[in-house]
Scaffold this motif. Structure first.
Motif, PDB file in Angstrom:
ATOM      1  N   TRP A 107      51.963  47.277  31.998  1.00  0.00           N
ATOM      2  CA  TRP A 107      51.444  46.240  32.904  1.00  0.00           C
ATOM      3  C   TRP A 107      52.112  44.902  32.626  1.00  0.00           C
ATOM      4  N   MET A 117      50.711  40.998  40.591  1.00  0.00           N
ATOM      5  CA  MET A 117      49.573  41.890  40.406  1.00  0.00           C
ATOM      6  C   MET A 117      48.307  41.240  40.966  1.00  0.00           C
ATOM      7  N   SER A 118      47.531  41.997  41.717  1.00  0.00           N
ATOM      8  CA  SER A 118      46.265  41.499  42.250  1.00  0.00           C
ATOM      9  C   SER A 118      45.255  42.633  42.309  1.00  0.00           C
ATOM     10  N   ASP A 119      44.035  42.374  41.780  1.00  0.00           N
ATOM     11  CA  ASP A 119      43.025  43.432  41.745  1.00  0.00           C
ATOM     12  C   ASP A 119      41.721  42.867  41.180  1.00  0.00           C
ATOM     13  N   GLU A 120      40.739  43.766  41.031  1.00  0.00           N
ATOM     14  CA  GLU A 120      39.525  43.437  40.282  1.00  0.00           C
ATOM     15  C   GLU A 120      39.752  43.875  38.845  1.00  0.00           C
ATOM     16  N   TYR A 121      39.471  42.974  37.892  1.00  0.00           N
ATOM     17  CA  TYR A 121      39.747  43.279  36.500  1.00  0.00           C
ATOM     18  C   TYR A 121      38.499  43.086  35.637  1.00  0.00           C
ATOM     19  N   LYS A 122      38.342  44.012  34.681  1.00  0.00           N
ATOM     20  CA  LYS A 122      37.262  43.858  33.698  1.00  0.00           C
ATOM     21  C   LYS A 122      37.821  43.168  32.469  1.00  0.00           C
ATOM     22  N   TRP A 132      33.790  40.268  35.098  1.00  0.00           N
ATOM     23  CA  TRP A 132      34.614  40.854  36.158  1.00  0.00           C
ATOM     24  C   TRP A 132      35.214  39.744  37.002  1.00  0.00           C
ATOM     25  N   GLN A 134      38.079  38.739  40.253  1.00  0.00           N
ATOM     26  CA  GLN A 134      39.022  39.075  41.327  1.00  0.00           C
ATOM     27  C   GLN A 134      40.193  38.137  41.118  1.00  0.00           C
ATOM     28  N   SER A 136      44.701  37.306  40.535  1.00  0.00           N
ATOM     29  CA  SER A 136      46.109  37.613  40.779  1.00  0.00           C
ATOM     30  C   SER A 136      46.941  37.054  39.637  1.00  0.00           C
ATOM     31  N   TYR A 137      47.896  37.848  39.196  1.00  0.00           N
ATOM     32  CA  TYR A 137      48.853  37.432  38.171  1.00  0.00           C
ATOM     33  C   TYR A 137      50.180  37.176  38.876  1.00  0.00           C
ATOM     34  N   LYS A 152      47.825  33.047  36.215  1.00  0.00           N
ATOM     35  CA  LYS A 152      46.717  33.886  36.692  1.00  0.00           C
ATOM     36  C   LYS A 152      45.689  32.991  37.369  1.00  0.00           C
TER      37      LYS A 152
END
Length: 332
Positions: A107, A117-122, A132, A134, A136-137, A152
């Motif tokens: 990653w 990179m874009s997503d939901e992250y823990k 949690w 939402q 983007s990197y 980020k």
């Protein structure tokens, strides 16, 4: 625009001199214009960054994942001060299993190579609590067209995710309960007008129909004609539009016309708008029990009739005995 006028023709030397002046002016004017554009662009970018920082958690890393800076929203979200995280690796925000995984290493390699990179992250805060986001990197590209750092930008969606997890868990629990109910109960669903939507195999076996034979038909196919035409039956179905719950023992009809007895309940199901939208009936077959009860009742009635006959016979015998005794007395 510069306009120059002369009263006589120019020599070649004069013409060359003017051309040099024009060239110099052009370069200077172009440089001024470009510098102005750059300054305006810089102001615009700075304003956008300030807007992002006012409403989003933001943090910057070098290409190896080491923390360079973070804004107040990010620090408050994760429970750290800048001094506590500056120079440390992004890995402090993830769990041990992910931190040591190939996936995590790849990653960061993708980010280092300029992949967005874009997503939901823990992630995990200073106290080890789940956070949690939402986010983007964003690899930032330098003048050499190569990434030189990672920014980020994120929003906190912890409450939303936790609610989704609770909803999912509740949905799973309800699903498991319904599966358990379906394995041991006759279940049939109706719309609010009593039209059959679906039924499980236990119900179908109980009433002797296939699914194709009953779906789309009215519940009244299971009820004696004289009962389905009553006001009570109409009120029974009207009550579910008000969210009623009805339970009890009910006599229903098998496909063959024979009576089937069930112990069941009719549940009006409430939608997200707070209004009923369908009815689920769950029942168990008590036909055999009911027949046994009826047999016992009939036997009791016969017994009572026999007892009555015996009582009458005893009374008659008693009367005859008294009469006989009276006759004997007279003969004496």
């Amino acid at each position: 625009v510069i306009e120059m006028g002369f009263t006589q023709s120019l020599t070649p030397i004069q013409i060359k001199y003017i051309e040099e002046i024009e060239k110099g002016l052009g370069i200077s004017i172009y440089a001024v214009l470009e510098r102005g554009k750059t300054e305006q662009l810089s102001i615009e970018v700075n304003n956008r960054i300030q807007a992002i920082n006012r409403s989003n958690a933001a943090i910057e890393f070098d290409l190896d994942g080491n923390i360079i800076s973070a804004n107040k929203l990010f620090l408050d979200l994760m429970g750290y001060t800048l001094d506590e995280i500056k120079g440390k690796h992004h890995a402090i925000f993830v769990d041990e299993a992910y931190r040591t995984s190939i996936e995590y290493k790849n990653w960061w390699m993708d980010l280092k190579n300029g992949k967005f990179m874009s997503d939901e992250y823990k992630r995990f805060d200073k106290n080890g609590n789940e956070v949690w986001i939402q986010g983007s990197y964003n690899p930032l590209i330098g003048a050499d067209e190569k990434p030189y750092r990672i920014m980020k930008i994120a929003t906190d969606i912890t409450k939303s995710v936790k609610q989704q997890q609770k909803t999912k868990a509740l949905s799973l629990e309800i699903s498991n309960q319904m599966k358990a109910i379906n394995r041991s109960n006759a279940v049939v669903e109706f719309d609010l007008d009593g039209i059959i939507l679906q039924a499980n195999s236990i119900f179908l076996d109980l009433v002797g129909y296939s699914s194709e034979e009953i779906v789309g038909k009215h519940h009244s196919i299971f009820v004696k004609t004289e009962n389905s035409r009553t006001d009570a039956y109409k009120e029974f179905w009207a009550s579910f539009k008000e969210g009623a719950f009805v339970s009890g023992e009910f006599e229903r009809l098998h496909k063959s016309g024979e009576s089937v007895w069930i112990n069941g309940n009719y549940n009006a199901i409430i939608g997200l708008d707070g209004k009923p939208y369908k009815v689920i009936k769950m029942a168990t077959d008590i036909t055999e029990t009911k027949l046994q009860q009826e047999a016992i009742k009939e036997a009791n009635m016969k017994l009572k009739a026999q007892e009555e006959e015996l009582r009458v016979s005893n009374e008659e015998l008693h009367t005859q005995t008294q009469m006989l005794q009276a006759s004997e007395e007279e003969l004496r």
